[in-house]
Design an enzyme around this catalytic site. Structure first.
Site, PDB file in Angstrom:
ATOM      1  N   GLU A 178       0.907  -1.187   0.107  1.00  0.00           N
ATOM      2  CA  GLU A 178       0.196  -0.025  -0.163  1.00  0.00           C
ATOM      3  C   GLU A 178       0.736   1.248  -0.098  1.00  0.00           C
ATOM      4  O   GLU A 178       0.754   2.177   0.657  1.00  0.00           O
ATOM      5  CB  GLU A 178      -0.993  -0.016   1.285  1.00  0.00           C
ATOM      6  CG  GLU A 178      -1.909  -1.090   1.156  1.00  0.00           C
ATOM      7  CD  GLU A 178      -2.948  -1.137   2.364  1.00  0.00           C
ATOM      8  OE1 GLU A 178      -2.702  -0.374   3.243  1.00  0.00           O
ATOM      9  OE2 GLU A 178      -3.418  -2.287   2.549  1.00  0.00           O
ATOM     10  N   ASN A 221       2.148  -5.191  -2.961  1.00  0.00           N
ATOM     11  CA  ASN A 221       0.585  -5.532  -2.725  1.00  0.00           C
ATOM     12  C   ASN A 221      -0.129  -4.285  -2.522  1.00  0.00           C
ATOM     13  O   ASN A 221       0.382  -3.363  -1.945  1.00  0.00           O
ATOM     14  CB  ASN A 221       0.587  -6.498  -1.613  1.00  0.00           C
ATOM     15  CG  ASN A 221      -0.670  -6.954  -1.216  1.00  0.00           C
ATOM     16  OD1 ASN A 221      -1.444  -7.689  -2.034  1.00  0.00           O
ATOM     17  ND2 ASN A 221      -1.293  -6.839  -0.042  1.00  0.00           N
ATOM     18  N   HIS A 257     -10.660  -6.025  -2.073  1.00  0.00           N
ATOM     19  CA  HIS A 257     -11.736  -5.784  -1.273  1.00  0.00           C
ATOM     20  C   HIS A 257     -13.030  -5.255  -1.710  1.00  0.00           C
ATOM     21  O   HIS A 257     -13.127  -4.006  -2.256  1.00  0.00           O
ATOM     22  CB  HIS A 257     -11.464  -4.954   0.013  1.00  0.00           C
ATOM     23  CG  HIS A 257     -10.152  -5.696   0.853  1.00  0.00           C
ATOM     24  ND1 HIS A 257     -10.504  -6.884   1.636  1.00  0.00           N
ATOM     25  CD2 HIS A 257      -8.937  -5.122   1.063  1.00  0.00           C
ATOM     26  CE1 HIS A 257      -9.261  -7.007   2.398  1.00  0.00           C
ATOM     27  NE2 HIS A 257      -8.318  -6.294   1.773  1.00  0.00           N
ATOM     28  N   GLU A 286      -6.305 -10.611  -1.027  1.00  0.00           N
ATOM     29  CA  GLU A 286      -6.892 -10.308   0.334  1.00  0.00           C
ATOM     30  C   GLU A 286      -8.613 -10.622  -0.062  1.00  0.00           C
ATOM     31  O   GLU A 286      -9.227  -9.667   0.514  1.00  0.00           O
ATOM     32  CB  GLU A 286      -6.790  -8.879   0.970  1.00  0.00           C
ATOM     33  CG  GLU A 286      -5.150  -9.276   1.250  1.00  0.00           C
ATOM     34  CD  GLU A 286      -4.866  -7.547   2.042  1.00  0.00           C
ATOM     35  OE1 GLU A 286      -5.754  -6.880   2.576  1.00  0.00           O
ATOM     36  OE2 GLU A 286      -3.584  -7.352   2.103  1.00  0.00           O
ATOM     37  N   ASP A 288     -12.235 -10.153  -0.469  1.00  0.00           N
ATOM     38  CA  ASP A 288     -13.608 -10.574   0.166  1.00  0.00           C
ATOM     39  C   ASP A 288     -14.386  -9.440  -0.430  1.00  0.00           C
ATOM     40  O   ASP A 288     -14.174  -8.616  -1.084  1.00  0.00           O
ATOM     41  CB  ASP A 288     -13.547 -10.116   1.854  1.00  0.00           C
ATOM     42  CG  ASP A 288     -13.025  -8.788   2.273  1.00  0.00           C
ATOM     43  OD1 ASP A 288     -12.703  -8.006   1.426  1.00  0.00           O
ATOM     44  OD2 ASP A 288     -12.760  -8.614   3.210  1.00  0.00           O
TER      45      ASP A 288
HETATM   46  O1  G3I Z   1      -5.456  -7.817  19.310  1.00  0.00           O
HETATM   47  C1  G3I Z   1      -5.955  -6.511  19.686  1.00  0.00           C
HETATM   48  C2  G3I Z   1      -6.720  -6.745  20.824  1.00  0.00           C
HETATM   49  O2  G3I Z   1      -5.762  -7.096  21.941  1.00  0.00           O
HETATM   50  C3  G3I Z   1      -7.426  -5.333  21.102  1.00  0.00           C
HETATM   51  O3  G3I Z   1      -8.214  -5.445  22.313  1.00  0.00           O
HETATM   52  C4  G3I Z   1      -8.447  -5.115  20.006  1.00  0.00           C
HETATM   53  C5  G3I Z   1      -9.073  -3.599  20.506  1.00  0.00           C
HETATM   54  O4  G3I Z   1      -9.335  -2.855  19.254  1.00  0.00           O
HETATM   55  O5  G3I Z   1      -7.442  -4.813  18.777  1.00  0.00           O
HETATM   56  C6  G3I Z   1      -6.897  -5.968  18.521  1.00  0.00           C
HETATM   57  O6  G3I Z   1      -6.089  -5.538  17.483  1.00  0.00           O
HETATM   58  C7  G3I Z   1      -6.812  -5.433  16.337  1.00  0.00           C
HETATM   59  C8  G3I Z   1      -6.242  -6.358  15.127  1.00  0.00           C
HETATM   60  O7  G3I Z   1      -6.943  -6.105  13.853  1.00  0.00           O
HETATM   61  C9  G3I Z   1      -6.834  -7.840  15.479  1.00  0.00           C
HETATM   62  O8  G3I Z   1      -7.846  -8.093  15.531  1.00  0.00           O
HETATM   63  C10 G3I Z   1      -6.514  -4.046  15.854  1.00  0.00           C
HETATM   64  O9  G3I Z   1      -7.020  -3.095  16.561  1.00  0.00           O
HETATM   65  C11 G3I Z   1      -6.932  -3.800  14.417  1.00  0.00           C
HETATM   66  O10 G3I Z   1      -6.771  -2.459  13.767  1.00  0.00           O
HETATM   67  C12 G3I Z   1      -6.756  -4.822  13.372  1.00  0.00           C
HETATM   68  O11 G3I Z   1      -7.065  -4.964  12.135  1.00  0.00           O
HETATM   69  C13 G3I Z   1      -6.568  -5.406  11.094  1.00  0.00           C
HETATM   70  C14 G3I Z   1      -6.298  -4.323  10.141  1.00  0.00           C
HETATM   71  O12 G3I Z   1      -5.490  -4.770   8.916  1.00  0.00           O
HETATM   72  C15 G3I Z   1      -5.233  -3.257  10.578  1.00  0.00           C
HETATM   73  O13 G3I Z   1      -4.930  -2.169   9.425  1.00  0.00           O
HETATM   74  C16 G3I Z   1      -7.256  -6.358  10.606  1.00  0.00           C
HETATM   75  O14 G3I Z   1      -7.414  -7.546  11.402  1.00  0.00           O
HETATM   76  C17 G3I Z   1      -6.875  -7.102   9.453  1.00  0.00           C
HETATM   77  O15 G3I Z   1      -7.583  -7.759   8.767  1.00  0.00           O
HETATM   78  C18 G3I Z   1      -6.588  -5.955   8.441  1.00  0.00           C
HETATM   79  O16 G3I Z   1      -5.750  -6.313   7.109  1.00  0.00           O
HETATM   80  C19 G3I Z   1      -5.604  -5.437   6.239  1.00  0.00           C
HETATM   81  C20 G3I Z   1      -4.359  -5.902   5.313  1.00  0.00           C
HETATM   82  O17 G3I Z   1      -3.261  -6.304   6.465  1.00  0.00           O
HETATM   83  C21 G3I Z   1      -3.962  -4.883   4.426  1.00  0.00           C
HETATM   84  N1  G3I Z   1      -5.030  -4.531   3.554  1.00  0.00           N
HETATM   85  C22 G3I Z   1      -5.964  -4.161   4.167  1.00  0.00           C
HETATM   86  C23 G3I Z   1      -6.583  -5.223   5.194  1.00  0.00           C
HETATM   87  C24 G3I Z   1      -7.916  -4.681   5.665  1.00  0.00           C
HETATM   88  O18 G3I Z   1      -7.859  -3.479   6.325  1.00  0.00           O
END
Ligand code: G3I
Length: 465
Positions: A178, A221, A257, A286, A288
């Site tokens: 990105e 990516n 996405h 990715e 969905d």
């Molecule tokens: O693990 C913590 C947890 O301990 C806490 O209580 C909670 C509170 O918000 O957060 C948890 O972490 C989160 C993590 O996902 C795991 O669930 C983060 O806040 C959250 O920001 C994070 O989001 C991820 C996101 O990337 C961050 O940018 C998504 O799971 C993940 O699917 C997403 O993936 C991205 C790719 O890497 C890049 N392309 C876009 C895609 C979708 O956004």
């Protein structure tokens, strides 16, 4: 929820029955040639349940992989792991290989959660995609605070350390993620790397990556690059330049996405093809698609067909196993619903891959049961039976519970009981909990009035339908 209180045939006649438990055990055993009756452990069925076709198998038959994003902390959820293991042959750690997870403070690397996914995948013959080495997001604060020279050192060190750790285990790495802005500018996105190191950080990252692990495929990516637009044009120009100048790049990932505001572009295949024509592989990384039913299924089918039509489209990864853990769960964008049931989108993907559709893939329906004693009182105890579907989904199950002659079942829950004439053999069938995805579980329970006999019940093998 207590769903039934049985006026048992044995009510009020405690101790009246004449058939010893051993006899019931023998009878139950005779009824089930494949099951092992036990009241203490797992009842294993001998059925070899293999779906005729799965996403991974169907994709492999087309020379592709079919993967999913995986969250390490979900691997202990049995139906999650079963669905992953059955259907997918590639895994991408959803968050566990990001910079904040792997190097939260400078020079301290924490590989635990990522290693868990890698070993889970490797032990099951799945490929692993590495996601991601250099990205502006999920970047620990210390990185942004570095000066230019330090940042360059830290970036190259991060790439080197992480790739060395996983050398030989990662099929493709998202080296840079990105790096371009949305919209019509075609410009690079502001980030600590871009702002301090300039455009060259991307090239430098790829060169460092190649020097570290020459066998890994190195990908750029991004999202909103799935159709032909200003952003994908900018990425295209960069990849073309890299190929012309010999900067090591092997693949381009298209995150894909999609939702109603950003549907599958009509020129998706054409866009994949133009990148492939530059001499790189393309991967859908990715995927969905928010929605449901036929519309969602049609879009998924279109994406798969587009990939198959491009020789260098080497694989597809969906961004999660089940809707309930999707990063945008409310949009139900994945192939399995929150109960791990296959959605119409699943069938569309399997069909597009040339697999056998039909909600069960033609697999043999099986289930296993395990029993555990629960609360105990002076005159009674509770028992819990857990039913687990085999590697094909099931729509019903049946388990017999046999009690000692002195005993009586006074209460049951989460099941529909029926009784034989002795009142000592209860056949339990679902009460709305009959549909289980591959590896999915449910449980039912009961209270046994002991009348002085605390023997455990006999639990038959599970019969699936
Ligand atoms: O693990 C913590 C947890 O301990 C806490 O209580 C909670 C509170 O918000 O957060 C948890 O972490 C989160 C993590 O996902 C795991 O669930 C983060 O806040 C959250 O920001 C994070 O989001 C991820 C996101 O990337 C961050 O940018 C998504 O799971 C993940 O699917 C997403 O993936 C991205 C790719 O890497 C890049 N392309 C876009 C895609 C979708 O956004």
């Amino acid at each position: 929820m207590i769903s039934s209180t049985r006026p048992t045939p044995g009510d009020g006649r405690a101790g009246e029955g004449r058939t010893p438990l051993r006899a019931y055990a023998r009878r139950a055993l005779a009824l089930s040639v494949t099951g092992l009756l036990t009241a203490t452990g797992v009842v294993a069925l001998s059925g070899t349940a293999h779906a005729a076709s799965t996403l991974g198998e169907a994709a492999a038959a087309k020379g592709r992989y079919f993967g999913t994003a995986v969250a390490a902390n979900r691997l202990s959820e049995a139906p999650y792991a079963a669905t992953l293991n059955t259907e997918f042959n590639s895994a991408t750690p959803e968050n566990e290989m990001k910079w904040d997870a792997l190097e939260p403070s400078r020079g301290t690397f924490t590989y635990g959660a990522a290693d868990q996914i890698v070993s889970h995948a490797q032990s099951r013959g799945m490929k692993v995609r590495g996601h991601t080495l250099v990205w502006h997001s999920q970047l620990p604060g210390w990185v942004g605070a570095l000066g230019t020279a330090d940042l360059r050192t830290a970036m190259n060190n991060h790439i080197t350390q992480v790739m060395r750790h996983y050398q030989g285990k990662i099929h493709s790495w998202d080296v840079v993620n990105e790096a371009f802005q949305d919209g019509s500018s075609g410009a690079r996105r502001s980030s600590p790397f871009q702002d301090k190191l300039g455009n060259g950080f991307i090239e430098e990252s790829f060169r460092t990556a190649r020097a570290t692990d020459p066998a890994a495929k190195l990908c750029y990516n991004d999202y909103n690059t799935d159709g032909i637009n200003a952003k994908s044009n900018a990425v295209y120009a960069m990849v073309k330049d890299f190929k012309q100048r010999g900067v090591p790049i092997d693949c381009v990932g298209f995150q894909s996405h999609f939702n109603s505001n950003s549907p599958v572009p009509g020129d998706f295949q054409q866009n994949l093809q133009r990148f492939a024509d530059l001499g790189v592989d393309v991967q859908i990384t990715e995927l969905d698609i928010e929605g449901s039913g036929t519309a969602q299924a049609t879009s998924y089918g279109n994406v798969v067909r587009a990939c198959l039509a491009v020789t260098r489209c080497t694989g597809i990864t969906v961004w999660g196993v089940t809707d309930k853990y999707s990063w945008r769960a409310s949009g139900t964008p994945l192939l399995f619903d929150g109960n791990y049931n296959k959605k119409p989108a699943y069938d569309a993907v399997l069909t597009a891959l040339g697999g056998t559709s039909g909600g069960g893939g033609g697999g043999t329906r099986t289930c296993t049961v395990s029993y555990a004693k629960q609360e105990t009182w002076g005159d009674r105890y509770n028992g819990k039976v857990t039913v687990t579907a085999g590697s094909a989904p099931i729509s019903g199950w049946s388990v017999r519970v046999t009690i000692a002659s002195a005993q009586r079942i006074s209460t049951t829950w989460n099941g529909t009981p029926s009784w034989d004439s002795t009142g000592k053999v209860m056949t339990m069938t679902p009460a709305g909990n009959g549909s289980l995805a591959a590896g999915g579980t449910t449980s039912f329970g009961f209270t046994i009035m002991t009348n002085g006999n605390t023997a455990p019940p006999g639990i038959s093998a599970c019969t699936a339908s």
